[in-house]
Design a protein around this motif. Structure first.
Motif, PDB file in Angstrom:
ATOM      1  N   ASP A  87     -36.509 -18.514 -17.164  1.00  0.00           N
ATOM      2  CA  ASP A  87     -35.715 -18.918 -16.014  1.00  0.00           C
ATOM      3  C   ASP A  87     -36.429 -19.573 -14.967  1.00  0.00           C
ATOM      4  O   ASP A  87     -37.718 -19.020 -14.478  1.00  0.00           O
ATOM      5  CB  ASP A  87     -35.245 -17.450 -15.570  1.00  0.00           C
ATOM      6  CG  ASP A  87     -33.865 -17.721 -14.568  1.00  0.00           C
ATOM      7  OD1 ASP A  87     -33.965 -18.516 -13.340  1.00  0.00           O
ATOM      8  OD2 ASP A  87     -32.787 -17.399 -14.589  1.00  0.00           O
ATOM      9  N   ARG A 124     -35.957 -17.340 -11.291  1.00  0.00           N
ATOM     10  CA  ARG A 124     -36.063 -16.135 -11.165  1.00  0.00           C
ATOM     11  C   ARG A 124     -37.811 -15.781 -11.310  1.00  0.00           C
ATOM     12  O   ARG A 124     -38.373 -16.405 -12.193  1.00  0.00           O
ATOM     13  CB  ARG A 124     -35.435 -15.011 -11.767  1.00  0.00           C
ATOM     14  CG  ARG A 124     -33.773 -15.232 -11.351  1.00  0.00           C
ATOM     15  CD  ARG A 124     -33.096 -13.998 -11.991  1.00  0.00           C
ATOM     16  NE  ARG A 124     -33.143 -14.448 -13.488  1.00  0.00           N
ATOM     17  CZ  ARG A 124     -32.927 -13.387 -14.090  1.00  0.00           C
ATOM     18  NH1 ARG A 124     -32.738 -12.190 -13.900  1.00  0.00           N
ATOM     19  NH2 ARG A 124     -32.832 -13.668 -15.531  1.00  0.00           N
ATOM     20  N   GLU A 127     -38.746  -8.707 -14.263  1.00  0.00           N
ATOM     21  CA  GLU A 127     -37.841  -8.406 -15.348  1.00  0.00           C
ATOM     22  C   GLU A 127     -38.225  -7.906 -16.496  1.00  0.00           C
ATOM     23  O   GLU A 127     -37.584  -8.096 -17.709  1.00  0.00           O
ATOM     24  CB  GLU A 127     -36.940  -9.680 -15.818  1.00  0.00           C
ATOM     25  CG  GLU A 127     -36.231 -10.525 -14.428  1.00  0.00           C
ATOM     26  CD  GLU A 127     -35.126  -9.735 -13.973  1.00  0.00           C
ATOM     27  OE1 GLU A 127     -34.587  -8.928 -14.626  1.00  0.00           O
ATOM     28  OE2 GLU A 127     -34.717  -9.839 -12.920  1.00  0.00           O
ATOM     29  N   THR A 170     -36.053  -5.655 -18.895  1.00  0.00           N
ATOM     30  CA  THR A 170     -35.228  -6.266 -19.393  1.00  0.00           C
ATOM     31  C   THR A 170     -35.583  -6.924 -20.877  1.00  0.00           C
ATOM     32  O   THR A 170     -34.997  -6.750 -21.930  1.00  0.00           O
ATOM     33  CB  THR A 170     -34.221  -7.354 -18.706  1.00  0.00           C
ATOM     34  OG1 THR A 170     -33.900  -6.585 -17.568  1.00  0.00           O
ATOM     35  CG2 THR A 170     -33.286  -7.836 -19.482  1.00  0.00           C
ATOM     36  N   TYR A 202     -29.060 -18.694 -25.593  1.00  0.00           N
ATOM     37  CA  TYR A 202     -27.834 -18.568 -24.688  1.00  0.00           C
ATOM     38  C   TYR A 202     -28.275 -19.141 -23.499  1.00  0.00           C
ATOM     39  O   TYR A 202     -29.033 -18.783 -22.702  1.00  0.00           O
ATOM     40  CB  TYR A 202     -27.398 -17.141 -24.832  1.00  0.00           C
ATOM     41  CG  TYR A 202     -26.321 -16.731 -23.858  1.00  0.00           C
ATOM     42  CD1 TYR A 202     -25.188 -16.247 -24.697  1.00  0.00           C
ATOM     43  CD2 TYR A 202     -26.378 -16.664 -22.332  1.00  0.00           C
ATOM     44  CE1 TYR A 202     -24.107 -15.885 -23.893  1.00  0.00           C
ATOM     45  CE2 TYR A 202     -24.957 -16.392 -21.650  1.00  0.00           C
ATOM     46  CZ  TYR A 202     -24.168 -16.037 -22.592  1.00  0.00           C
ATOM     47  OH  TYR A 202     -22.794 -15.600 -21.830  1.00  0.00           O
ATOM     48  N   THR A 253     -28.399 -20.336 -19.717  1.00  0.00           N
ATOM     49  CA  THR A 253     -28.128 -19.741 -18.406  1.00  0.00           C
ATOM     50  C   THR A 253     -28.251 -20.694 -17.425  1.00  0.00           C
ATOM     51  O   THR A 253     -28.680 -21.697 -17.663  1.00  0.00           O
ATOM     52  CB  THR A 253     -28.958 -18.605 -18.199  1.00  0.00           C
ATOM     53  OG1 THR A 253     -30.191 -18.952 -18.042  1.00  0.00           O
ATOM     54  CG2 THR A 253     -29.026 -17.560 -19.261  1.00  0.00           C
ATOM     55  N   ASN A 284     -29.679  -8.576 -22.819  1.00  0.00           N
ATOM     56  CA  ASN A 284     -29.627  -9.043 -21.594  1.00  0.00           C
ATOM     57  C   ASN A 284     -28.311  -9.199 -20.795  1.00  0.00           C
ATOM     58  O   ASN A 284     -27.311  -9.507 -21.365  1.00  0.00           O
ATOM     59  CB  ASN A 284     -30.271 -10.466 -21.498  1.00  0.00           C
ATOM     60  CG  ASN A 284     -30.818 -10.894 -20.148  1.00  0.00           C
ATOM     61  OD1 ASN A 284     -29.919 -10.974 -19.163  1.00  0.00           O
ATOM     62  ND2 ASN A 284     -32.062 -11.120 -20.130  1.00  0.00           N
ATOM     63  N   LEU A 309     -27.147 -10.721 -18.494  1.00  0.00           N
ATOM     64  CA  LEU A 309     -26.753 -12.296 -18.497  1.00  0.00           C
ATOM     65  C   LEU A 309     -25.684 -12.839 -19.516  1.00  0.00           C
ATOM     66  O   LEU A 309     -24.927 -13.782 -19.376  1.00  0.00           O
ATOM     67  CB  LEU A 309     -27.790 -13.064 -18.064  1.00  0.00           C
ATOM     68  CG  LEU A 309     -28.483 -13.109 -16.888  1.00  0.00           C
ATOM     69  CD1 LEU A 309     -29.867 -13.969 -16.890  1.00  0.00           C
ATOM     70  CD2 LEU A 309     -27.653 -13.248 -15.793  1.00  0.00           C
ATOM     71  N   ALA A 310     -25.908 -12.170 -20.575  1.00  0.00           N
ATOM     72  CA  ALA A 310     -24.937 -12.466 -21.948  1.00  0.00           C
ATOM     73  C   ALA A 310     -23.860 -11.804 -21.844  1.00  0.00           C
ATOM     74  O   ALA A 310     -23.904 -10.590 -22.020  1.00  0.00           O
ATOM     75  CB  ALA A 310     -25.969 -12.314 -23.092  1.00  0.00           C
ATOM     76  N   ARG A 311     -22.652 -12.697 -21.876  1.00  0.00           N
ATOM     77  CA  ARG A 311     -21.514 -12.046 -21.875  1.00  0.00           C
ATOM     78  C   ARG A 311     -21.002 -11.848 -23.498  1.00  0.00           C
ATOM     79  O   ARG A 311     -21.161 -12.825 -24.279  1.00  0.00           O
ATOM     80  CB  ARG A 311     -20.124 -12.662 -21.281  1.00  0.00           C
ATOM     81  CG  ARG A 311     -20.642 -12.880 -19.624  1.00  0.00           C
ATOM     82  CD  ARG A 311     -19.503 -13.504 -19.182  1.00  0.00           C
ATOM     83  NE  ARG A 311     -18.044 -13.004 -19.469  1.00  0.00           N
ATOM     84  CZ  ARG A 311     -16.900 -13.836 -19.336  1.00  0.00           C
ATOM     85  NH1 ARG A 311     -16.974 -14.958 -19.410  1.00  0.00           N
ATOM     86  NH2 ARG A 311     -15.797 -13.229 -19.440  1.00  0.00           N
TER      87      ARG A 311
END
Length: 608
Positions: A2, A5, A10, A13, A146, A148, A164, A166-168
């Motif tokens: 990322d 960030r 993190e 995570t 994935y 972001t 994570n 952030l993943a739906r």
């Protein structure tokens, strides 16, 4: 990764994501974090058990580091190590991992074209703030990502990404199509927003976004060799491939079904080990209690495996073990949960997944590496539908035209009418077929039938074989067993792909080239044996238990599967006599319900 960030904050995570891969790497773990990247690894130690820890970091004085997390095996690592040493690189370990890292430092993303093996790896190059995701040519090892808003999540399996927040966990119409189509669409990750790195592809993620490049694909060219030279070349390639894939610092074995493919690999491995003074090969097979004694021919299987397995084991002087399973084990809720966890998806194969998982679990008590005969049918044209005129001439994927293929599509019968209209599986398959045909590398002047058989081969090598490779990878790595597939060596695939179909069937049978190349290794009974796929249990008790489980679900008003499945259609199938199609439909129904619950999947089938 990322760019907005600080991922050093993190770490928890990243540890959670890495922890989901403990099954794939039970021997060691590691995590490296920096401001914009967090790289985790779970290790299955095969080469250089003491060295080769990951993530592996290359630090050069005054420069930002390069970090590698790598899964799989590179079989030509010794040659690459020698070349890199000649270029000035110094190695601290004997591992192939360090060879891959040093190869990146020397050749950048050009390293991919130099590797022979099965692999999926990620390289974070802090010097350029760039992440590379690389997958082997045939897609033996998995790799997902994935995107972001400011980077990407990635992992060997979906579960790593789903750890994570952030993943739906969304299944849309496109994902449902991919689940049910029985066609492997390149790059489709099923979960909305998730993608799979395509075989032979490099995905680059930088501040400029995501870029994709194919470093390998099948090409067409004239085949210059006659039958005799072709057979000799095939055998020479296989001698080299199997010899390379016998290299291991841990116990190794062969998977044996008694068919031509696995028998050839087992017999060749036994021969090479004896010649090297390394003893005999261990081999393992799967069987079901009472299966051989009560065997009944079905749509695809005319003979049981076990008599042929035992004959080959005696012939090759293998140290052989049968793994015999019963229906209670195949329906064990813990086993089926483990299979779903390994798959991350409700594939609906049921007992064939459960038995493979249990086979690999038993093997893991003795060996860490296994050689498999997987993919020979796709490479050499072994499936019955390759030789079925109607299947070959059909305007669709040929495996969907057979009775066995139709049985795999039984889940479609369960869909609610409104869901079926949105998903439009016939339309989806037709579109995937058109896209696949558009990719086929053409050979100028090729005749009608030869041209069509090139198409058929391409469809199998790009849209079918990955279904089987995925299954074997997930079931084996779920118990920490590495399965190697010699027939997926890209040199062999490239060579045989360009052999004319008439030469591939020169003796009037399927897999003529492989049979001729194996003639000195195998007994006549196995050389003559007709293709028989991986076995499915024929025990009536299994079908009864499956129907009882489906009936229980139909009495559950809270089942999340009701959003997709027509309860009346499912009840009708439960009441019908057992058949391959009915079993496939009920397996999918039962597993779909469990998956939606366990993975807390959000449904949005109105979205394409």
């Amino acid at each position: 990764m990322d760019f907005e960030r600080d991922l050093r904050e993190e770490r928890r995570t990243a540890q959670d994501m890495t922890g989901t891969m403990a099954c794939r790497g039970p021997d060691d773990e590691g995590l490296w974090t920096a401001r914009h990247a967090a790289i985790g690894h779970r290790r299955l130690a095969i080469i250089d058990l003491a060295g080769g820890r990951q993530p592996m970091v290359a630090e050069q004085e005054g420069r930002e580091p390069v970090v590698l997390t790598y899964s799989g095996e590179v079989y030509n690592f010794e040659e690459l190590r020698a070349e890199l040493s000649g270029l000035g690189h110094r190695f601290r370990t004997r591992s192939d991992t360090e060879v891959v890292l040093r190869a990146y430092l020397e050749w950048g993303e050009g390293l991919a074209g130099r590797l022979n093996g099965m692999y999926a790896f990620a390289v974070w190059d802090a010097r350029e703030e760039r992440l590379l995701l690389v997958r082997d040519r045939m897609g033996i090892k998995p790799l997902y990502y994935y995107p972001t808003p400011h980077g990407v999540l990635f992992g060997s399996e979906p579960k790593a990404i789903l750890a994570n927040p952030l993943a739906r966990r969304v299944l849309d119409a496109g994902g449902l199509r991919e689940l049910l189509a029985f066609v492997k669409a390149p790059e489709h990750g099923v979960f909305s927003g998730m993608y799979e790195v395509r075989p032979g592809q490099i995905v680059t993620v930088s501040r400029n976004g995501v870029a994709k490049r194919r470093y390998w694909r099948l090409t067409s060219h004239e085949h210059p060799d006659d039958v005799g030279e072709t057979v000799r070349t095939v055998r020479g390639l296989l001698d080299d491939v199997v010899a390379r894939q016998l290299i291991s610092d841990v116990p190794l074995c062969a998977l044996l079904s008694g068919g031509l493919d696995s028998s050839m690999v087992t017999a060749l491995a036994a021969k090479l080990l004896r010649e090297q003074g390394l003893g005999t090969v261990r081999s393992f097979s799967v069987d079901f209690a009472g299966y051989t004694e009560n065997f009944k021919p079905d749509l695809t299987r005319s003979t049981p495996d076990t008599p042929y397995v035992h004959e080959l084991a005696r012939h090759a002087r293998a140290d052989h073990t049968d793994i015999v399973l019963d229906s209670a084990e195949l329906m064990d809720p813990e086993v089926r949960s483990a299979v779903l966890r390994a798959r991350d998806l409700p594939m609906g194969i049921g007992d064939m997944d459960s038995s493979l998982y249990l086979l690999f679990k038993a093997i893991r008590g003795h060996s860490t590496v296994a050689l498999s005969g997987e993919s020979a049918d796709e490479v050499f044209g072994g499936y019955r539908w390759f030789h079925d005129r109607e299947a070959v001439e059909a305007d669709t994927f040929p495996w969907l035209t057979t009775a066995a293929g139709t049985a795999h599509l039984g889940a479609e019968r369960l869909l609610r009418d409104d869901v079926a209209r949105v998903v439009d599986l016939p339309g989806y398959r037709a579109e995937q077929y058109r896209q696949a045909l558009a990719e086929v590398p053409r050979l100028p002047g090729e005749s009608g039938h030869e041209r069509r058989m090139r198409e058929i081969s391409y469809l199998h090598l790009t849209r079918f074989v990955q279904i089987l490779l995925d299954r074997k990878d997930r079931m084996s790595m779920a118990v920490g067993l590495e399965v190697r597939v010699p027939f997926c060596d890209h040199r062999l695939v490239e060579y045989v792909f360009n052999v004319p179909w008439a030469m591939k069937t020169f003796d009037g049978r399927e897999k003529s080239l492989l049979r001729a190349a194996s003639a000195d290794l195998l007994p006549d009974s196995i050389l003559r044996r007709v293709k028989s796929p991986y076995p499915a249990t024929q025990d009536p008790a299994y079908d009864r238990a499956l129907r009882e489980r489906a009936a229980e679900l139909l009495r559950d008003p809270g089942s999340p599967a009701a959003a997709l499945v027509d309860w009346g259609k499912a009840a009708a199938i439960v009441a019908e006599p057992p058949s391959q199609a009915n079993r496939a439909a009920l397996e999918r129904f039962v597993q779909l319900d469990r998956w939606l619950r366990r993975y807390q999947v959000e449904l949005d089938v109105t979205t394409t």
